[in-house]
Structures are given as structure tokens and as C-alpha cells.
Design a protein around this motif. Structure first.
Motif, PDB file in Angstrom:
ATOM      1  N   SER A 155      24.712  -3.852 -52.670  1.00 34.31           N
ATOM      2  CA  SER A 155      25.207  -2.963 -51.615  1.00 34.31           C
ATOM      3  C   SER A 155      25.991  -1.786 -52.175  1.00 34.31           C
ATOM      4  N   GLY A 156      26.221  -1.774 -53.496  1.00 32.58           N
ATOM      5  CA  GLY A 156      26.862  -0.619 -54.108  1.00 32.58           C
ATOM      6  C   GLY A 156      28.149  -0.892 -54.848  1.00 32.58           C
ATOM      7  N   GLU A 157      28.664  -2.125 -54.769  1.00 34.35           N
ATOM      8  CA  GLU A 157      29.887  -2.441 -55.505  1.00 34.35           C
ATOM      9  C   GLU A 157      29.552  -2.611 -56.985  1.00 34.35           C
ATOM     10  N   PHE A 193      17.009  -1.546 -53.494  1.00 35.42           N
ATOM     11  CA  PHE A 193      16.682  -0.893 -52.219  1.00 35.42           C
ATOM     12  C   PHE A 193      16.720  -1.905 -51.084  1.00 35.42           C
ATOM     13  N   TRP A 194      16.127  -3.061 -51.317  1.00 36.34           N
ATOM     14  CA  TRP A 194      16.053  -4.099 -50.283  1.00 36.34           C
ATOM     15  C   TRP A 194      17.444  -4.593 -49.902  1.00 36.34           C
ATOM     16  N   LEU A 195      18.286  -4.835 -50.888  1.00 38.37           N
ATOM     17  CA  LEU A 195      19.635  -5.330 -50.613  1.00 38.37           C
ATOM     18  C   LEU A 195      20.467  -4.296 -49.851  1.00 38.37           C
ATOM     19  N   THR A 196      20.230  -3.021 -50.135  1.00 39.26           N
ATOM     20  CA  THR A 196      21.010  -1.968 -49.480  1.00 39.26           C
ATOM     21  C   THR A 196      20.533  -1.679 -48.066  1.00 39.26           C
ATOM     22  N   PHE A 197      19.226  -1.525 -47.893  1.00 34.94           N
ATOM     23  CA  PHE A 197      18.710  -1.015 -46.630  1.00 34.94           C
ATOM     24  C   PHE A 197      17.987  -2.038 -45.757  1.00 34.94           C
ATOM     25  N   ILE A 198      17.400  -3.065 -46.366  1.00 37.35           N
ATOM     26  CA  ILE A 198      16.547  -3.980 -45.608  1.00 37.35           C
ATOM     27  C   ILE A 198      17.276  -5.259 -45.218  1.00 37.35           C
ATOM     28  N   GLU A 224      16.922   7.083 -43.848  1.00 37.26           N
ATOM     29  CA  GLU A 224      16.867   8.546 -43.941  1.00 37.26           C
ATOM     30  C   GLU A 224      18.267   9.137 -44.132  1.00 37.26           C
ATOM     31  N   ALA A 225      19.255   8.568 -43.428  1.00 37.36           N
ATOM     32  CA  ALA A 225      20.622   9.085 -43.529  1.00 37.36           C
ATOM     33  C   ALA A 225      21.244   8.806 -44.886  1.00 37.36           C
ATOM     34  N   GLY A 226      20.919   7.669 -45.494  1.00 30.48           N
ATOM     35  CA  GLY A 226      21.553   7.293 -46.751  1.00 30.48           C
ATOM     36  C   GLY A 226      20.715   7.503 -47.988  1.00 30.48           C
ATOM     37  N   TRP A 227      19.496   8.010 -47.796  1.00 25.55           N
ATOM     38  CA  TRP A 227      18.544   8.068 -48.894  1.00 25.55           C
ATOM     39  C   TRP A 227      19.003   8.948 -50.052  1.00 25.55           C
ATOM     40  N   THR A 228      19.441  10.161 -49.780  1.00 29.09           N
ATOM     41  CA  THR A 228      19.781  11.089 -50.855  1.00 29.09           C
ATOM     42  C   THR A 228      20.910  10.542 -51.717  1.00 29.09           C
ATOM     43  N   SER A 229      21.930  10.000 -51.083  1.00 25.22           N
ATOM     44  CA  SER A 229      23.060   9.451 -51.834  1.00 25.22           C
ATOM     45  C   SER A 229      22.643   8.226 -52.637  1.00 25.22           C
ATOM     46  N   TRP A 230      21.877   7.324 -52.011  1.00 28.27           N
ATOM     47  CA  TRP A 230      21.435   6.103 -52.709  1.00 28.27           C
ATOM     48  C   TRP A 230      20.534   6.456 -53.884  1.00 28.27           C
ATOM     49  N   ARG A 231      19.577   7.330 -53.644  1.00 24.77           N
ATOM     50  CA  ARG A 231      18.626   7.682 -54.690  1.00 24.77           C
ATOM     51  C   ARG A 231      19.317   8.338 -55.870  1.00 24.77           C
ATOM     52  N   GLY A 232      20.341   9.170 -55.602  1.00 25.22           N
ATOM     53  CA  GLY A 232      21.010   9.881 -56.679  1.00 25.22           C
ATOM     54  C   GLY A 232      21.542   8.966 -57.754  1.00 25.22           C
TER      55      GLY A 232
END
Length: 485
Positions: free
Chosen positions: A266-268, A324-329, A349-357
Motif C-alpha cells: 500500500s506504500g509504506e 499494483f494489485w495490493l494498492t488498487f485491487i 485513474e486518480a492515483g495512477w500518475t503518483s503510483w507509477r512514478g
């Protein structure tokens, strides 16, 4: 054959091993060959081996362990031999072996002497875990009987650390087989399979993880958002269910490891934040869980690459699809099952640019490692990154002579992976300030940009096409990248 785009090299390696068996002289006392194949779950190992067996035309037996009790696995193995196309398989109907030693010895006895055959044992780690002294049993059967027949024995496993240990020094099967590591389809293979331009190929590699089963559901020529819209409307699509099935296989009884993995996914990234996100678990519990995850190669624990030592360890999920799955799905599966995947799509769509970066950075660093040396940049033994505890200073790309404490920094770089924003003077000034903070040397500077470069003063710059090309040119006729040895 869509699932085998990008697998022709591995099939050629299997063909070459089989040719060695078939071409062994009659005077060779040990014509048999053994291959140990490892790779993550659902990466396509079993399908690859099945395709090889089909096209070899050789008599073969294919047994897949299921993690059951010893006697159940033995019964399944006997059934697999009995239902195979080995010429003398009826022997197993007439005389049922009572243990694994007898079963392997009896198998060797019915393998043809006058033509090559193939024996596949899939999910070997289950047998190592459930059958007492299975490694020793396998070693004796290979040394005394199986290797004396013209047979290609293929041992397959998804537990990467256990399969790696199987042939390590001091273990019974040491140096008795060659090794093949089956990875995901690389970004170039994904792009070729899906007919995508370079930048979009990297996006597809991040979402699918290069898993052939997921890529097969992507209609060639369609874009990322068309693919996601279709997959999120189907609650049983491989994009949705592959991760859950993989985790169930990896951690059938370890809820804590899955909890920690979810926190990291999830990003931690820091130990303290992971512990907090997992419910405030103890230091010792988190340490054990992260060790399990790193042993299984599902999580990487990295330190900054710098001239001075640092204790600022950070964690990330190694598989981009799982990330990707853990973050968005995973957090939104209930709404997808209610056929409201449209809500999930808006969230992506809202979080894609930040996540992908952030998610794309390890893939781009690996691409750069495959591309170098490239004037004026040298090849670097290590390409990592640098950060401080407060994140006041982050350098996306650090090339060095060793890690984590380098003797020499070879180059520094910045990643800017945006659709409509080129790497510009502002980005260059930031990179120059970061260089001054970590070294007094005039270390070369580079930019990795999705949308080009609009500044001077860099020593090198790379875009999607050059980086994707690095994967295309890394497909030589030798056994790499399958690491056959």
C-alpha cells in the motif's frame, strides 16, 4: 500459442538439453540430464514445460505435487506414471511401490533404454516439505538409476529460496542439475505481444507484471484504460484473481506475512510505518515476517547507495503486478464483485500518475543496467538509489562500484516519468544540488524522462525507446537471461 510469446529462448534451451540426452553415445554410462527450474507462481513454468514435452514427442510422465500428505503424494505419483505414455507403465499396475525410494527406482526401471524420455516433477518444494528425507531419496535415485537412462529430469518449483537451496553446497542434490530461472515477460516482450509503443509497454509491464496469463487477456493494440475497464468488469479475470491465488499458495498458514505484505504494497516503506500500518505489531514479529517475505523474494529490503553507511532501510514489493494489485485491487474487491469496477477504475485513474512514478523506478534502473556502458556512462556494478530519513534528499539513480557503501560514485540521475512534462532546467538544478550534497566530485548526471529533455548540462539522457531497446538486445543466443548454469 499466445502464452509463449517471449518464451522461445527458454524452449530452445530445453530443446538443447533434450538433444544432449538424445545424442549421448551408447558408451556414456550416465546419459541423463537434470534441470532445476524455478520461478514465481503463475509465471508459466508448468505451461512452458508442457509445451516442451508436447513438441519433443518423447514418452514422458508429468507429476505435480499438491502439498498433501506423504502417502497421498505417492499415490498421485503412481497414478501419474500409470496414466503416462511410457511404454512399460503397466508395471506400476502390477507392482505398486510402497515408498518413494521404491517408486523412483521402479520408474527408472521402465524408462526406455533405446530412446530419450522426459520426467517432470512439478512443485518439488512440496515434496521436500512433506516427504521425510526427500532430497536424499531423490539424490540416490538419480545417482544410482535415473541418470543411467537417456532421460531429461525436470524439477520445477515456485518456492524460490527452497529451489535455490536444493542444489546448494552441502545439500544432497548439489551439482547434479543445471538451473533455469523463469522470469516474467520483460517489457519488450510485453510490448511485442500487445503491439504497444515503448512508453505504453512499460505501463503494461507494471500492471501485468509480465505474467503471460494476464497479458493474454489484453487485446493487442488496446490501451491501458481499455484493458483495465474490461478486466474490472469481470470478477474472475486473471488480473483480479492471480495475486490472491499466488498468495494463498505462498502463505497458506501465515496471515501475518500477508498483513505485512499488504502494508508494504500500500506504500509504506520504513520499518516503523509498516509496523503502524499492520496494527502496531511488535518489533520481533515484524522482523520475522519481513524475513519470510525477503526469503521468498517477494519483498526487497534496500539501503541507500552512498559513500557513507546508512541504516535507513526501505522495503518494496518486488513484483510490480502484485504491487499494483495490493494498492488498487485488493482493498476494493467487494465493490468489483458487486460489478462496480467502474468505481475502482476511477480510483486507479486518480492515483495512477503518483503510483507509477515510484513503481516504475526499479524497472527503469534495471533497463539502464542492461543498456550500459553507453558513452559517456560506464557500466556500473550497482545501480540503486539514495535517500535520507526525512526524504529531504532523494536521488532516483545512483551508479556505484559496490553497495550499499560505495568507494566510488559513477553517475547520478533523476527519473521524470510524466506524459506531458519534459525534464527541464528546474529538474537539472535540483539534480545538481543533490549531487553537491552527496559528493564533491563532478560525477556525471543523467536523466530518464518519458517525455524528453528540454535542458542542456546533462551527460546523458534516456527515453522509453532506448530503455526498451536494452531489453530487446539482451536476448542473445546463450542461456541468459534464464541463468542456465
Amino acid at each position: 500459442m499466445v502464452a509463449f510469446i517471449g518464451r522461445e529462448h527458454q524452449l530452445a534451451v530445453l530443446d538443447a538439453l533434450f538433444a544432449q540426452v538424445a545424442g549421448a553415445p551408447d558408451t556414456d554410462p550416465r546419459p541423463g540430464q537434470c534441470l532445476l527450474m524455478r520461478g514465481r507462481r503463475r509465471i508459466g513454468k508448468s505451461s512452458l514445460v508442457e509445451a516442451f514435452v508436447d513438441r519433443s514427442g518423447a514418452p514422458a510422465v508429468f507429476f505435480t505435487a499438491a502439498g498433501a500428505a506423504d502417502e497421498v503424494e505417492l499415490e498421485s505419483f503412481i497414478e501419474a506414471v500409470s496414466s503416462s505414455d511410457l511404454p512399460d507403465r503397466a508395471v506400476f499396475d502390477d507392482a505398486t511401490p510402497g515408498n518413494w525410494s521404491a517408486a523412483l527406482r521402479q520408474l527408472a526401471g521402465i524408462l526406455p533404454d533405446d530412446r530419450p524420455s522426459v520426467v517432470v516433477i512439478d512443485e518439488v518444494p512440496y515434496l521436500v516439505d512433506r516427504v521425510d528425507a526427500f532430497e536424499g531419496i531423490l539424490q540416490r535415485a538419480w545417482d544410482r538409476e535415473l541418470s543411467r537412462k537417456p532421460v531429461l529430469l525436470i524439477l520445477v518449483g515456485s518456492d524460490l529460496s527452497m529451489m535455490e537451496a536444493l542444489s546448494s553446497y552441502g545439500r544432497p542434490f548439489h551439482q547434479r542439475g543445471k538451473e533455469m530461472i523463469l522470469g516474467p515477460l520483460n517489457p519488450a516482450e510485453v510490448g511485442d505481444m500487445l503491439h504497444l509503443p515503448p512508453a505504453e509497454a512499460f505501463d503494461a509491464a507494471l500492471v501485468t507484471g509480465g505474467l503471460p496469463l494476464i497479458c493474454a487477456g489484453w487485446q493487442p493494440g488496446t490501451d491501458l484504460w481499455q484493458f483495465l475497464s474490461a478486466e474490472l468488469a469481470n470478477p474472475v479475470s486473471p488480473l483480479l484473481v492471480s495475486a490472491e491465488r499466488s498468495l494463498a499458495g505462498e502463505f497458506p498458514e501465515s496471515a501475518m506475512a500477508r498483513t505485512i505484505l499488504s502494508a508494504i504494497g500500500s506504500g509504506e516503506r520504513t520499518f516503523t510505518n509498516i509496523a503502524r500500518a499492520a496494527g502496531g505489531i511488535s518489533h520481533s514479529t515484524l522482523t520475522r515476517a519481513t524475513e519470510v517475505l525477503t526469503d521468498k523474494r517477494m519483498v526487497a529490503a534496500e539501503l541507500p547507495v552512498a559513500l557513507r553507511p546508512s541504516k535507513e532501510r526501505r522495503y518494496h514489493v518486488t513484483d510490480p503486478y502484485l504491487r499494483f494489485w495490493l494498492t488498487f485491487i485488493a482493498p476494493h474487491l467487494p465493490e468489483i464483485e458487486r460489478l462496480r469496477g467502474d468505481l475502482t477504475l476511477r480510483r486507479i485513474e486518480a492515483g495512477w500518475t503518483s503510483w507509477r512514478g515510484r513503481a516504475v523506478e526499479p524497472l527503469l534502473r534495471e533497463s539502464l543496467a542492461r543498456l550500459l556502458p553507453d558513452d559517456p556512462l560506464p557500466a556500473a556494478p550497482v545501480i540503486g538509489s539514495y535517500w535520507t530519513r526525512s526524504n529531504s534528499l532523494e536521488i532516483d539513480v545512483v551508479g556505484a562500484d559496490r553497495a550499499p557503501v560505495a568507494r566510488q560514485l559513477l553517475f547520478l540521475g533523476s527519473v521524470k516519468w510524466l506524459e506531458r512534462s519534459a525534464f527541464d532546467n528546474h529538474d537539472l538544478l535540483a539534480l545538481q544540488r543533490h549531487r553537491a550534497a552527496v559528493t564533491d566530485e563532478a560525477v556525471p548526471l543523467l536523466a530518464i524522462s518519458r517525455s524528453g529533455v528540454q535542458t542542456s548540462g546533462l551527460d546523458a539522457s534516456y527515453g522509453p525507446a532506448e530503455l526498451l531497446g536494452a531489453w530487446q538486445r539482451s536476448q542473445p543466443n546463450d542461456p541468459s537471461p534464464t541463468e542456465l548454469s
